[in-house]
Structures are given as C-alpha cells and as structure tokens.
Design an enzyme around this catalytic site. Structure first.
Site, PDB file in Angstrom:
ATOM      1  N   GLY A  51       0.879  -1.127  -0.106  1.00 48.28           N
ATOM      2  CA  GLY A  51      -0.009   0.081  -0.061  1.00 48.28           C
ATOM      3  C   GLY A  51       1.042   1.239   0.154  1.00 48.28           C
ATOM      4  CD  GLU A  52       2.401   6.367   0.508  1.00 45.60           C
ATOM      5  OE1 GLU A  52       3.606   6.115   0.331  1.00 45.60           O
ATOM      6  OE2 GLU A  52       1.942   7.042   1.482  1.00 45.60           O
ATOM      7  CB  SER A  53       5.322   2.931   3.894  1.00 48.74           C
ATOM      8  OG  SER A  53       5.896   4.213   3.371  1.00 48.74           O
TER       9      SER A  53
ATOM     10  CB  CYS B 263       5.304  -3.554  -0.669  1.00 49.21           C
ATOM     11  SG  CYS B 263       5.766  -2.241  -2.113  1.00 49.21           S
TER      12      CYS B 263
ATOM     13  NE  ARG C 148       8.587   6.824   1.953  1.00 49.72           N
ATOM     14  CZ  ARG C 148       8.397   7.967   1.207  1.00 49.72           C
ATOM     15  NH1 ARG C 148       9.195   8.703   0.981  1.00 49.72           N
ATOM     16  NH2 ARG C 148       7.379   7.961   0.646  1.00 49.72           N
TER      17      ARG C 148
ATOM     18  CB  ILE D 185       3.987  -2.414  -7.189  1.00 49.51           C
ATOM     19  CG1 ILE D 185       3.422  -3.724  -8.062  1.00 49.51           C
ATOM     20  CG2 ILE D 185       2.934  -1.219  -7.419  1.00 49.51           C
ATOM     21  CD1 ILE D 185       1.978  -4.193  -7.749  1.00 49.51           C
ATOM     22  NE  ARG D 186       4.762   4.756  -5.689  1.00 48.10           N
ATOM     23  CZ  ARG D 186       4.163   5.253  -4.545  1.00 48.10           C
ATOM     24  NH1 ARG D 186       2.717   4.994  -4.388  1.00 48.10           N
ATOM     25  NH2 ARG D 186       4.096   6.175  -3.547  1.00 48.10           N
TER      26      ARG D 186
ATOM     27  CG  HIS E 284       3.108  -6.507  -3.878  1.00 49.69           C
ATOM     28  ND1 HIS E 284       2.272  -6.086  -2.797  1.00 49.69           N
ATOM     29  CD2 HIS E 284       3.811  -5.404  -4.319  1.00 49.69           C
ATOM     30  CE1 HIS E 284       2.459  -4.821  -2.775  1.00 49.69           C
ATOM     31  NE2 HIS E 284       3.306  -4.596  -3.639  1.00 49.69           N
TER      32      HIS E 284
ATOM     33  CD  GLU F 113       0.504  -9.192  -1.922  1.00 50.97           C
ATOM     34  OE1 GLU F 113       0.483  -8.110  -2.018  1.00 50.97           O
ATOM     35  OE2 GLU F 113       1.719 -10.148  -1.647  1.00 50.97           O
TER      36      GLU F 113
END
Length: 197
Positions: free
Chosen positions: A50-52, A82, A111, A140-141, A176, A178
């Site tokens: 997600g976005e940390s 991630c 990051r 992803i990023r 990821h 998953e």
C-alpha cells in the site's frame, strides 16, 4: 491434527483481500484486523503493501500504532510485503514528515527504491528456505533494504539489493507474492506462526 493458526491481515489499506486468499490456501485461518482488540485474537499478522505514509497515519488514527509495536516486541509473528516491509523497519532512510514504523526488524530501508509506479516489474527471486525454485516477485514502487543488523538474516537479493529478510518471528519482502498465485512465502510464514503457537 493441530488447528490452523489464526493470521490477521492489517486492513487499514493495501491489498488485503489477496493476502487473505493466499493465507487460506496456505492452511491458515485468515481474517482482517482493524482494531486493537482484534490483535488479541490472532497468532500472526500480515502487513500488506500500500502506501507506507498513509498506513502510518491510519495506524495512529485507528489506535493501532502502539498496541502493534508492543505485540511485535513481545514476539507476535509478522510478515510485511512492500509497504509492510517499510513498516517493519527500525529505520527509514528517507521518511516522509511524521512517518513512523512499527519496527521489529533491525534494518534500514529505502522507499520507492526500485522506481515509480510505471517502472513496476516482475522478477524471479531465489529465497533462502523456500524450495522448488524461485518465487515470482511483483515489484510495485518497491523499497529495498539498504543494510541489516547482525540479528537480521538476508533471505533474497535482486540486482544486488536485499529484497527479503527475516529476524526471529518477523519476515519481510520488498515484493508482492500475494499477486502471483504462488503461495510458498505465505506457507513459510504460516509455518513460522505454527512454530511459536
């Protein structure tokens, strides 16, 4: 026959559903976790991507930050993917203003180290402790681990950068698993949880 361990997925943000599916396939009883009281009902916890920065703020908002830090310190098995890897780091190299982590792994992370959203990629990753060939990793990023302390074991590298680590009951990957349909990393984590129940 031992009952399946109950593993929560921190459901503040990120790809919660995919982790719930992967854990169920890996013989865990999976459930979303949003509130401090739900922490008492689980044997292990996945912190999704997600976005940390957002996750850090939501954890404070939902009253999860301190209870989670305490549970991790007390040995709750945790697995971060991630942004989850960033949240398990004791130190972020380039934190956003006010960004905090849960900690638990003696490592310094960078990051978005592998680039922006449009530079996302998939790669085969050989992970120590996982048999039958490499795991397909979706980056992803993605962050990478800049350095680790003496107690942290490096499980995998990609392009010369650390992308999977373990310290005691804490596991983390930059990618990821998953999202791939390969549930071996989740199976490894389920076994880690089973070992401390």
């Amino acid at each position: 026959m031992m009952s399946n361990p109950v593993i929560g997925v921190l459901a503040l943000q990120g790809d919660v559903r995919e982790h719930l599916v992967a854990l169920a396939v890996a013989d865990a009883t999976a459930r979303p976790v949003r509130r401090p009281e739900e922490l008492a009902e689980i044997d292990g916890l996945v912190i999704p991507g997600g976005e940390s920065t957002t996750m850090s703020k939501l954890a404070v908002l939902f009253g999860m930050q301190e209870p989670l830090r305490e549970r991790i310190k007390d040995g709750l098995p945790v697995y971060g993917t991630c942004a989850g890897l960033i949240m398990l780091a004791d130190k972020i190299l380039d934190p956003r203003s006010g960004q905090e982590t849960f900690g638990g792994i003696d490592m310094i992370v960078r990051r978005n180290a592998f680039g922006r959203q449009n530079e996302s990629f998939e790669a085969h990753v050989e992970i120590s402790g996982i048999e039958d060939g490499p795991v397909e990793g979706v980056f992803i990023r993605a962050p990478w681990v800049e350095s680790v302390g003496a107690r942290t074991e490096v499980l995998a590298e990609h392009d010369g950068h650390i992308v999977a680590v373990r310290q005691g009951n804490a596991l983390a990957t930059s990618f990821h698993p998953e999202l791939t349909g390969d549930h071996r990393v989740h199976r490894l984590f389920t076994e880690m949880v089973r070992a401390v129940r």
